[in-house]
Design a protein around this motif. Structure first.
Motif, mmCIF file in Angstrom:
data_model
loop_
_atom_site.group_PDB
_atom_site.id
_atom_site.type_symbol
_atom_site.label_atom_id
_atom_site.label_comp_id
_atom_site.label_asym_id
_atom_site.label_seq_id
_atom_site.Cartn_x
_atom_site.Cartn_y
_atom_site.Cartn_z
ATOM 1 N N UNK A 141 0.840 -1.208 0.000
ATOM 2 C CA UNK A 141 0.000 0.000 0.000
ATOM 3 C C UNK A 141 0.872 1.253 0.000
ATOM 4 N N UNK A 142 0.423 2.230 -0.736
ATOM 5 C CA UNK A 142 1.189 3.487 -0.797
ATOM 6 C C UNK A 142 1.207 4.145 0.574
ATOM 7 N N UNK A 143 2.369 4.572 1.042
ATOM 8 C CA UNK A 143 2.437 5.208 2.358
ATOM 9 C C UNK A 143 1.686 6.529 2.370
ATOM 10 N N UNK A 144 1.229 6.925 3.533
ATOM 11 C CA UNK A 144 0.461 8.146 3.664
ATOM 12 C C UNK A 144 1.337 9.377 3.692
ATOM 13 N N UNK A 145 0.675 10.520 3.640
ATOM 14 C CA UNK A 145 1.398 11.793 3.652
ATOM 15 C C UNK A 145 2.172 11.975 4.946
ATOM 16 N N UNK A 146 1.634 11.445 6.053
ATOM 17 C CA UNK A 146 2.336 11.600 7.333
ATOM 18 C C UNK A 146 3.689 10.908 7.299
ATOM 19 N N UNK A 147 3.739 9.702 6.720
ATOM 20 C CA UNK A 147 5.013 8.981 6.613
ATOM 21 C C UNK A 147 5.984 9.720 5.699
ATOM 22 N N UNK A 148 5.441 10.304 4.640
ATOM 23 C CA UNK A 148 6.311 11.028 3.706
ATOM 24 C C UNK A 148 6.925 12.252 4.376
ATOM 25 N N UNK A 149 6.121 12.978 5.147
ATOM 26 C CA UNK A 149 6.642 14.144 5.866
ATOM 27 C C UNK A 149 7.731 13.727 6.838
ATOM 28 N N UNK A 150 7.514 12.607 7.545
ATOM 29 C CA UNK A 150 8.519 12.121 8.501
ATOM 30 C C UNK A 150 9.830 11.789 7.789
ATOM 31 N N UNK A 151 9.739 11.183 6.599
ATOM 32 C CA UNK A 151 10.962 10.854 5.859
ATOM 33 C C UNK A 151 11.681 12.121 5.417
ATOM 34 N N UNK A 152 10.943 13.092 4.912
ATOM 35 C CA UNK A 152 11.578 14.320 4.450
ATOM 36 C C UNK A 152 12.209 15.107 5.592
ATOM 37 N N UNK A 153 11.575 15.101 6.763
ATOM 38 C CA UNK A 153 12.147 15.789 7.916
ATOM 39 C C UNK A 153 13.470 15.154 8.337
ATOM 40 N N UNK A 154 13.614 13.865 8.066
ATOM 41 C CA UNK A 154 14.887 13.181 8.344
ATOM 42 C C UNK A 154 15.881 13.379 7.214
ATOM 43 N N UNK A 155 15.386 13.274 5.981
ATOM 44 C CA UNK A 155 16.265 13.249 4.816
ATOM 45 C C UNK A 155 16.878 14.606 4.490
ATOM 46 N N UNK A 156 16.085 15.681 4.519
ATOM 47 C CA UNK A 156 16.583 16.975 4.051
ATOM 48 C C UNK A 156 17.752 17.483 4.898
ATOM 49 N N UNK A 157 17.657 17.500 6.241
ATOM 50 C CA UNK A 157 18.843 17.916 7.018
ATOM 51 C C UNK A 157 20.035 16.985 6.803
ATOM 52 N N UNK A 158 19.763 15.683 6.637
ATOM 53 C CA UNK A 158 20.846 14.724 6.398
ATOM 54 C C UNK A 158 21.586 15.064 5.110
ATOM 55 N N UNK A 159 20.842 15.361 4.049
ATOM 56 C CA UNK A 159 21.461 15.695 2.764
ATOM 57 C C UNK A 159 22.188 17.027 2.840
ATOM 58 N N UNK A 160 21.604 17.976 3.579
ATOM 59 C CA UNK A 160 22.181 19.308 3.605
ATOM 60 C C UNK A 160 23.564 19.329 4.252
ATOM 61 N N UNK A 161 23.818 18.430 5.165
ATOM 62 C CA UNK A 161 25.097 18.414 5.873
ATOM 63 C C UNK A 161 26.095 17.422 5.270
ATOM 64 N N UNK A 162 25.763 16.870 4.107
ATOM 65 C CA UNK A 162 26.687 15.950 3.426
ATOM 66 C C UNK A 162 26.778 16.318 1.953
ATOM 67 N N UNK A 163 27.999 16.273 1.420
ATOM 68 C CA UNK A 163 28.202 16.699 0.038
ATOM 69 C C UNK A 163 27.622 15.716 -0.963
ATOM 70 N N UNK A 164 27.842 14.433 -0.724
ATOM 71 C CA UNK A 164 27.404 13.428 -1.694
ATOM 72 C C UNK A 164 26.737 12.262 -0.980
ATOM 73 N N UNK A 165 25.478 12.023 -1.324
ATOM 74 C CA UNK A 165 24.734 10.880 -0.793
ATOM 75 C C UNK A 165 24.080 10.183 -1.976
ATOM 76 N N UNK A 166 24.387 8.887 -2.124
ATOM 77 C CA UNK A 166 23.769 8.132 -3.215
ATOM 78 C C UNK A 166 22.301 7.860 -2.895
ATOM 79 N N UNK A 167 21.505 7.745 -3.942
ATOM 80 C CA UNK A 167 20.089 7.479 -3.782
ATOM 81 C C UNK A 167 19.860 6.176 -3.009
ATOM 82 N N UNK A 168 20.668 5.142 -3.316
ATOM 83 C CA UNK A 168 20.518 3.856 -2.633
ATOM 84 C C UNK A 168 20.839 3.983 -1.144
#
Length: 334
Positions: free
Chosen positions: A5-32
């Motif tokens: 089942x497709x995850x809900x918007x709440x799960x997506x927001x939780x992932x982005x709140x984790x992912x965006x700061x993580x990416x911002x503080x690292x120069x290169x992160x592979x998609x995998x």
């Protein structure tokens, strides 16, 4: 074939709140690697990153939104797992988040409420958060200004009540900007707060007002701004008075008088908003009310707003003045 089942918007927001700061503080992160971090698939991370095109600062213009280099992580065949994720125009994410005094007070009030209904383990966590917030609030308490925005409703009033009660506990003065209904004007005054007390659906600050030279009750929803001062209170500490209908019934202002109004059912809300000395129900469903008046001009404006559902019957000069003013106003529309 198993379908997830497709995850809900709440799960997506939780992932982005984790992912965006993580990416911002690292120069290169592979998609995998990002997918492994979040416990999901490269395709899902790619879908999440596409949402960032609609995220950013207020304004919504291209320069306000976060930019993601999708060409590096997406091909015609789908997500490129070895592709490196790059985001731009998100430097503000590196700045520490700061709460305004109103926001911090509202958070603390909510945490206190949550604590009462939480198990012991949760209470320990809440206590640690409250300790940090209260320490920061104490450091910034001097000269703290609380502006009350009517659009923020109950949240602003809760924060205001908390700030005023803290000023009471600390024994320091508060400068208020207050709407005075009897004169339809804003007044600024310094008060010695004694506590916030409820009455009906409103809350009041009981305080010694240095402008009026006496005890006064200030309805919180009429306070437009409050500043907690460094100066200690100049009067003896006293507990707040218990608010009663008699205490709120109003008093004749110095140099003022009492006007007797007849309020039809469409205007029966007026005694709930303006302090009356006495309200007498009439057999026809109307109300006869005695209203203290400091400025006859204010009374005329009030009656014109209430017309034709309110009239003034005493004193006679007020009745004559309202009749003349009403006729002049009607003449403007002829």
């Amino acid at each position: 074939m198993t379908t997830t089942a497709a995850p809900g918007a709440r799960d997506q927001v939780a992932r982005l709140l984790t992912l965006v700061p993580f990416l911002h503080h690292r120069d290169e992160v592979r998609l995998a690697d990002a997918a492994d971090l979040l416990g999901t698939t490269p395709a899902q991370v790619l879908g999440d990153l596409k949402v960032l095109f609609m995220c950013g600062l207020p304004g919504g213009l291209p320069d306000d939104l976060i930019d993601v280099d999708l060409d590096a992580i997406e091909s015609a065949d789908g997500p490129v797992s070895d592709g490196v994720i790059r985001i731009d125009n998100a430097d503000y994410l590196a700045r520490p988040l700061r709460l305004s005094p109103t926001e911090a007070s509202a958070v603390m009030v909510a945490l206190h409420t949550l604590r009462d209904a939480s198990p012991h383990d949760t209470q320990v966590i809440i206590d640690k958060v409250l300790a940090k917030l209260e320490a920061a609030a104490t450091t910034a308490a001097a000269g703290r200004r609380i502006a009350v925005d009517a659009r923020s409703g109950e949240v602003a009033l809760i924060a205001l009540a908390d700030a005023l009660q803290r000023a009471t506990d600390d024994g320091v003065q508060v400068r208020l900007t207050y709407h005075v209904p009897a004169r339809d004007e804003l007044s600024e005054r310094v008060v010695d707060p004694r506590g916030v007390v409820p009455h009906g659906r409103f809350h009041y600050l009981d305080a010694w007002c240095h402008t009026a030279g006496g005890e006064r009750l200030f309805r919180l929803d009429r306070i437009t701004e409050a500043t907690v001062l460094e100066s200690p209170i100049a009067t003896d500490r006293q507990p707040p008075r218990e608010v009663t209908a008699g205490l709120l019934s109003g008093e004749t202002p110095t140099g003022g008088t009492v006007a007797t109004l007849v309020l039809r059912p469409q205007a029966d809300w007026v005694p709930q908003y303006y302090p009356m000395q006495e309200v007498r129900p009439q057999p026809d469903g109307s109300l006869e009310a005695d209203l203290p008046v400091a400025d006859p001009r204010w009374l005329m404006r009030l009656l014109l707003r209430l017309a034709p559902h309110a009239t003034v019957v005493a004193p006679p000069e007020f009745a004559a003045s309202f009749s003349a003013t009403a006729q002049e106003t009607l003449a403007l529309y002829r």
